[in-house]
Design an enzyme around this catalytic site. Structure first.
Site, PDB file in Angstrom:
ATOM      1  N   GLY A   1    -104.902 114.819  29.542  1.00  0.00           N
ATOM      2  CA  GLY A   1    -104.930 116.269  29.457  1.00  0.00           C
ATOM      3  C   GLY A   1    -104.960 116.785  28.029  1.00  0.00           C
ATOM      4  O   GLY A   1    -104.915 117.992  27.790  1.00  0.00           O
TER       5      GLY A   1
ATOM      6  N   ALA B   1    -117.387 117.224  17.280  1.00  0.00           N
ATOM      7  CA  ALA B   1    -117.507 116.204  18.318  1.00  0.00           C
ATOM      8  C   ALA B   1    -117.937 114.890  17.675  1.00  0.00           C
ATOM      9  O   ALA B   1    -118.938 114.849  16.964  1.00  0.00           O
ATOM     10  CB  ALA B   1    -118.526 116.647  19.359  1.00  0.00           C
TER      11      ALA B   1
ATOM     12  N   GLY C   1    -118.088 111.949  19.634  1.00  0.00           N
ATOM     13  CA  GLY C   1    -118.533 111.049  20.689  1.00  0.00           C
ATOM     14  C   GLY C   1    -119.997 110.688  20.585  1.00  0.00           C
ATOM     15  O   GLY C   1    -120.830 111.510  20.228  1.00  0.00           O
TER      16      GLY C   1
ATOM     17  N   HIS D   1    -117.210 117.899  28.511  1.00  0.00           N
ATOM     18  CA  HIS D   1    -116.615 118.667  27.408  1.00  0.00           C
ATOM     19  C   HIS D   1    -117.535 119.822  26.990  1.00  0.00           C
ATOM     20  O   HIS D   1    -117.061 120.926  26.731  1.00  0.00           O
ATOM     21  CB  HIS D   1    -116.334 117.761  26.201  1.00  0.00           C
ATOM     22  CG  HIS D   1    -115.132 116.897  26.368  1.00  0.00           C
ATOM     23  ND1 HIS D   1    -113.854 117.385  26.337  1.00  0.00           N
ATOM     24  CD2 HIS D   1    -115.013 115.557  26.568  1.00  0.00           C
ATOM     25  CE1 HIS D   1    -112.995 116.391  26.504  1.00  0.00           C
ATOM     26  NE2 HIS D   1    -113.677 115.262  26.658  1.00  0.00           N
TER      27      HIS D   1
ATOM     28  N   SER E   1    -107.361 116.882  25.727  1.00  0.00           N
ATOM     29  CA  SER E   1    -108.531 117.674  25.337  1.00  0.00           C
ATOM     30  C   SER E   1    -108.418 119.107  25.845  1.00  0.00           C
ATOM     31  O   SER E   1    -108.681 120.056  25.099  1.00  0.00           O
ATOM     32  CB  SER E   1    -109.815 117.039  25.866  1.00  0.00           C
ATOM     33  OG  SER E   1    -110.001 115.775  25.279  1.00  0.00           O
TER      34      SER E   1
ATOM     35  N   GLY F   1    -102.902 109.352  26.102  1.00  0.00           N
ATOM     36  CA  GLY F   1    -103.779 108.353  26.695  1.00  0.00           C
ATOM     37  C   GLY F   1    -105.045 108.982  27.255  1.00  0.00           C
ATOM     38  O   GLY F   1    -105.201 110.201  27.293  1.00  0.00           O
ATOM     39  N   VAL F   2    -105.946 108.128  27.698  1.00  0.00           N
ATOM     40  CA  VAL F   2    -107.177 108.586  28.329  1.00  0.00           C
ATOM     41  C   VAL F   2    -106.818 109.381  29.580  1.00  0.00           C
ATOM     42  O   VAL F   2    -105.933 109.000  30.343  1.00  0.00           O
ATOM     43  CB  VAL F   2    -108.070 107.373  28.683  1.00  0.00           C
ATOM     44  CG1 VAL F   2    -109.303 107.800  29.466  1.00  0.00           C
ATOM     45  CG2 VAL F   2    -108.465 106.623  27.429  1.00  0.00           C
ATOM     46  N   ARG F   3    -107.466 110.504  29.751  1.00  0.00           N
ATOM     47  CA  ARG F   3    -107.265 111.401  30.904  1.00  0.00           C
ATOM     48  C   ARG F   3    -105.841 111.971  30.981  1.00  0.00           C
ATOM     49  O   ARG F   3    -105.347 112.292  32.044  1.00  0.00           O
ATOM     50  CB  ARG F   3    -107.591 110.708  32.225  1.00  0.00           C
ATOM     51  CG  ARG F   3    -108.933 110.010  32.274  1.00  0.00           C
ATOM     52  CD  ARG F   3    -110.029 110.959  32.718  1.00  0.00           C
ATOM     53  NE  ARG F   3    -111.249 110.265  33.037  1.00  0.00           N
ATOM     54  CZ  ARG F   3    -112.205 109.980  32.155  1.00  0.00           C
ATOM     55  NH1 ARG F   3    -112.048 110.301  30.903  1.00  0.00           N
ATOM     56  NH2 ARG F   3    -113.309 109.366  32.533  1.00  0.00           N
TER      57      ARG F   3
ATOM     58  N   GLU G   1    -112.496 116.454  17.951  1.00  0.00           N
ATOM     59  CA  GLU G   1    -112.320 115.597  19.134  1.00  0.00           C
ATOM     60  C   GLU G   1    -113.236 114.386  18.971  1.00  0.00           C
ATOM     61  O   GLU G   1    -114.442 114.537  19.117  1.00  0.00           O
ATOM     62  CB  GLU G   1    -112.664 116.404  20.378  1.00  0.00           C
ATOM     63  CG  GLU G   1    -112.761 115.649  21.640  1.00  0.00           C
ATOM     64  CD  GLU G   1    -111.419 115.377  22.297  1.00  0.00           C
ATOM     65  OE1 GLU G   1    -111.295 114.253  22.804  1.00  0.00           O
ATOM     66  OE2 GLU G   1    -110.541 116.213  22.298  1.00  0.00           O
TER      67      GLU G   1
END
Length: 188
Positions: free
Chosen positions: A14, A39, A41, A55, A16, A10-12, A91
């Protein structure tokens, strides 16, 4: 040695940090020549801009030099990435797929489905080619399947595509991990 490694959470969660640490570990352990960071994003709002900056700062602090490549949707790397003897961290697949959906949203429905399938087919082909060429490839993606179905058809379409893509990736992966509250569960 080549590998395909999948990391989700999930988001946040860990994921990454784990992916970056694992990529650096494999880079050093197997004395790889290149360490790539793909990347996907796009800084479309303040939160995403801050996440991208965080990041980037994390990679700059690292003792190992990352080669960062920004790929929003097009999967064309023949002149950019040299997979032999490299570690490639992407990512993230979730963001890449949403970029593809956004890029194709103006097409009529049949044309859009065909175009999205081309993007996904090209991605799959590239991932298999990298591992065939000797790369260690780490893919990061978000776990979004714990939520109930949406009332919006586009969200459900996205979830369906992502679920099918995740299944394909895990099937072809040598290792698959899920992160939850910075805790790691290895599924494969």
């Amino acid at each position: 040695m080549s590998k395909l490694i999948f990391i989700t959470g999930g988001v946040r969660s860990g994921k990454s940090a784990f992916a970056e640490d694992y990529a650096k570990e494999l880079y050093q352990k197997f004395e790889r020549k290149n360490l790539y960071y793909i990347a996907s994003g796009v800084a479309f709002d303040r939160e995403m801009t801050e996440r991208i900056k965080r990041h980037q700062a994390d990679r700059k602090k690292a003792a190992i030099q990352w080669k960062t490549i920004e790929i929003q949707d097009e999967v064309v790397f023949s002149e950019v990435i040299y997979p032999a003897n490299s570690v490639i961290l992407w990512e993230c697949i979730t963001t890449w797929l949403s970029n593809v959906l956004y890029k194709t949203e103006q097409l009529d429905s049949i044309e859009r489905i065909i175009e999205i399938e081309k993007y996904i087919k090209t991605l799959k082909k590239q991932l298999l080619q990298w591992t065939k060429d000797g790369a260690i490839v780490i893919l990061v993606s978000n776990e979004i399947f714990d939520e109930q179905s949406s009332t919006y058809s586009e969200v459900n379409y996205y979830r369906s595509l992502l679920g099918i893509l995740h299944q394909w990736i895990v099937h072809h992966s040598d290792e698959a991990y899920e992160m939850d509250y910075s805790k790691i569960k290895r599924w494969k």
